[in-house]
Design an enzyme around this catalytic site. Structure first.
Site, short mmCIF file in Angstrom:
data_model
loop_
_atom_site.label_atom_id
_atom_site.label_comp_id
_atom_site.label_asym_id
_atom_site.label_seq_id
_atom_site.Cartn_x
_atom_site.Cartn_y
_atom_site.Cartn_z
N HIS A 169 -3.15 7.06 2.66
CA HIS A 169 -3.60 5.78 2.10
C HIS A 169 -5.01 5.51 2.60
CE1 HIS A 169 -4.00 1.71 0.98
NE2 HIS A 169 -3.73 1.20 2.17
N ASN A 195 -10.16 -0.27 0.23
CA ASN A 195 -8.70 -0.17 0.21
C ASN A 195 -8.21 -0.78 -1.11
OD1 ASN A 195 -5.94 -0.48 0.54
ND2 ASN A 195 -6.07 -1.34 2.61
N CYS A 231 0.81 -1.23 0.00
CA CYS A 231 0.00 0.00 0.00
C CYS A 231 0.85 1.28 0.00
CB CYS A 231 -0.95 0.00 1.19
SG CYS A 231 -2.04 -1.43 1.19
N1 ACO Z 1 -18.15 -8.46 9.89
C1 ACO Z 1 -18.61 -8.66 11.15
N2 ACO Z 1 -17.80 -8.90 12.19
C2 ACO Z 1 -16.48 -8.96 11.96
C3 ACO Z 1 -15.93 -8.76 10.68
C4 ACO Z 1 -16.82 -8.51 9.62
N3 ACO Z 1 -16.41 -8.29 8.35
N4 ACO Z 1 -14.59 -8.86 10.76
C5 ACO Z 1 -14.31 -9.11 12.06
N5 ACO Z 1 -15.45 -9.17 12.78
C6 ACO Z 1 -15.58 -9.42 14.21
C7 ACO Z 1 -14.43 -10.19 14.78
O1 ACO Z 1 -14.63 -11.59 14.60
C8 ACO Z 1 -14.48 -9.79 16.24
O2 ACO Z 1 -15.49 -10.54 16.87
P1 ACO Z 1 -15.27 -11.09 18.38
O3 ACO Z 1 -15.12 -9.84 19.21
O4 ACO Z 1 -16.52 -11.86 18.61
O5 ACO Z 1 -14.03 -11.93 18.32
C9 ACO Z 1 -14.95 -8.34 16.19
O6 ACO Z 1 -15.56 -8.17 14.89
C10 ACO Z 1 -13.84 -7.33 16.36
O7 ACO Z 1 -12.76 -7.64 15.47
P2 ACO Z 1 -11.42 -6.82 15.49
O8 ACO Z 1 -10.45 -7.45 14.55
O9 ACO Z 1 -11.01 -6.58 16.88
O10 ACO Z 1 -11.95 -5.43 14.86
P3 ACO Z 1 -11.18 -4.07 14.72
O11 ACO Z 1 -11.95 -3.01 15.38
O12 ACO Z 1 -9.72 -4.22 15.04
O13 ACO Z 1 -11.31 -3.78 13.16
C11 ACO Z 1 -9.99 -3.83 11.14
C12 ACO Z 1 -10.69 -4.66 12.23
C13 ACO Z 1 -11.02 -2.99 10.42
C14 ACO Z 1 -9.33 -4.79 10.16
C15 ACO Z 1 -8.93 -2.90 11.78
O14 ACO Z 1 -8.12 -3.64 12.66
C16 ACO Z 1 -8.06 -2.21 10.75
O15 ACO Z 1 -8.52 -1.36 10.02
N6 ACO Z 1 -6.77 -2.50 10.73
C17 ACO Z 1 -5.83 -1.83 9.82
C18 ACO Z 1 -6.00 -2.22 8.39
C19 ACO Z 1 -5.10 -1.34 7.55
O16 ACO Z 1 -4.94 -0.17 7.78
N7 ACO Z 1 -4.47 -1.85 6.57
C20 ACO Z 1 -3.58 -0.94 5.80
C21 ACO Z 1 -2.59 -1.58 5.12
S1 ACO Z 1 -3.32 -2.68 3.97
C22 ACO Z 1 -2.04 -3.23 2.97
O17 ACO Z 1 -0.92 -2.84 3.06
C23 ACO Z 1 -2.39 -4.31 1.96
#
Ligand code: ACO
Length: 329
Positions: free
Chosen positions: A256, A286, A123
């Site tokens: 990004h 993304n 990214c």
């Molecule tokens: N739909 C419903 N529920 C979901 C989903 C979904 N799509 N995905 C995860 N959940 C659930 C999980 O199972 C978890 O449930 P639990 O509490 O029962 O275990 C709950 O939601 C919370 O999950 P978390 O992973 O803790 O959610 P978080 O608030 O951390 O959000 C996310 C996840 C959006 C991926 C976040 O961590 C994020 O944005 N991270 C950074 C991503 C990024 O910036 N990437 C950039 C680089 S990308 C690249 O270089 C290719």
């Protein structure tokens, strides 16, 4: 007699999205058929994403890249044969080799033998490619460089993994960076820390005619989130410092487009009002290396970004990589 300094400037932007827009609701319905549960509410609340675009099976990364590149050349009013270097950032190339940049050169009908290569910084790829192009231009080696970010991330998504498949989309963005007597790229800063390679990766390769390892994207979302918010603030300040400018002198911030929460936190840390941030993550998801040039092109074409304004581009992604480029448009 001393030679006048050569700078690089963006003189054209372009972007392209594949035809199929998939809203969160549509994606949730498609995933439900696989017993994968998600919802529009969850995706919007955690990421700010409302929709993404997916390329049909016969459309490749180079196809998307060519469309974006044509538009950038059109805006610049520069003939494709005048391009003397193509740098294409992607993690989803058409093939292991040749490079997607070479395929783009051929599809654009460029027969002048110009150099062409891919950059792999996930990214952060577009910022890496832009910084590379800027250095080539300032050294006097090239005058018209097509810098492209293009991805078909849908090809590496595991649609049984709801934690990643709702986040990404396909698309391409491009700029024509040309030699200029006026400064355009004011500063760049690039970094990487390979110790974090395993928090965001596609840990597979081709071996003996078969895929070895896992060819789907894996992400430790929370680890990526924490690293991203820290480095995005630091690298923006580094690029500003190199240019001798303050954050308050930025007209537009284009981080990004991965997650609105990371983007808002970056703007807040730089004390920039959110109105100064270009947001396309809601509509595009993304798109990895394509996200920054896609957002730049949207804001140039809708008239928000004007000639003479300062724009901060910031990438962060797998590797772990991050970087910034401060532009005067
Ligand atoms: N739909 C419903 N529920 C979901 C989903 C979904 N799509 N995905 C995860 N959940 C659930 C999980 O199972 C978890 O449930 P639990 O509490 O029962 O275990 C709950 O939601 C919370 O999950 P978390 O992973 O803790 O959610 P978080 O608030 O951390 O959000 C996310 C996840 C959006 C991926 C976040 O961590 C994020 O944005 N991270 C950074 C991503 C990024 O910036 N990437 C950039 C680089 S990308 C690249 O270089 C290719």
């Amino acid at each position: 007699m001393t030679q006048p300094a050569i700078y690089s400037r963006v003189i054209g932007t372009g972007s392209y999205l594949p035809p199929r827009r998939v809203s969160n609701q549509q994606l949730a319905e498609e995933l439900a058929a696989r017993q994968v549960e998600t919802s529009d509410e969850w995706i919007v609340a955690r990421t700010g994403i409302k929709a993404r675009y997916f390329a049909p099976p016969d459309m490749t990364t180079s196809d998307l890249a060519v469309e974006a590149a044509r538009k950038a050349l059109d805006m610049a009013g520069v003939d494709a044969q005048a391009v003397d270097l193509i740098i294409l950032a992607t993690s989803t190339p058409d093939f292991v080799f040749p490079s997607t940049a070479c395929l783009v050169q051929s599809k654009l009908g460029i027969t002048n033998g110009c150099a062409a290569f891919d950059v792999q910084a996930v990214c952060s790829g577009f910022v890496y490619a832009l910084a590379t192009a800027d250095n080539f231009i300032r050294s006097g080696a090239y005058r018209n460089v097509l810098v492209i970010g293009a991805e078909t991330f849908s090809r590496i998504l595991d649609f049984n993994d709801r934690t990643t498949c709702v986040l990404f989309g396909d698309g391409a963005g491009a700029v024509l960076l040309s030699a200029s007597s006026e400064p355009g790229v004011l500063s760049t800063a690039l970094h990487a820390d390979g110790r974090y390679a395993d928090i965001l990766c596609v840990p597979g390769n081709v071996h003996g005619g078969a895929i070895q390892g896992n060819a789907f994207l894996y992400m430790d979302g929370q680890a990526v989130f924490k690293l991203a918010v820290g480095v995005l603030e630091k690298v923006a300040l580094e690029a500003l410092d190199k240019a001798g400018l303050e954050a308050s002198q930025i007209d537009w911030l284009i981080p990004h487009q991965a997650n609105i929460r990371i983007m808002l936190s970056t703007a807040r840390k730089l004390h920039l009002p959110t109105e100064k941030m270009i947001v396309t993550v809601d509509e595009h998801g993304n798109t990895s290396a394509a996200s920054i040039p896609l957002a730049l092109d949207v804001a140039v074409r809708d008239g928000r970004i004007q000639r003479g304004q300062r724009v901060m581009l910031e990438g962060v992604g797998g590797g772990f990589t991050w970087g910034a480029a401060l532009l005067r448009m």
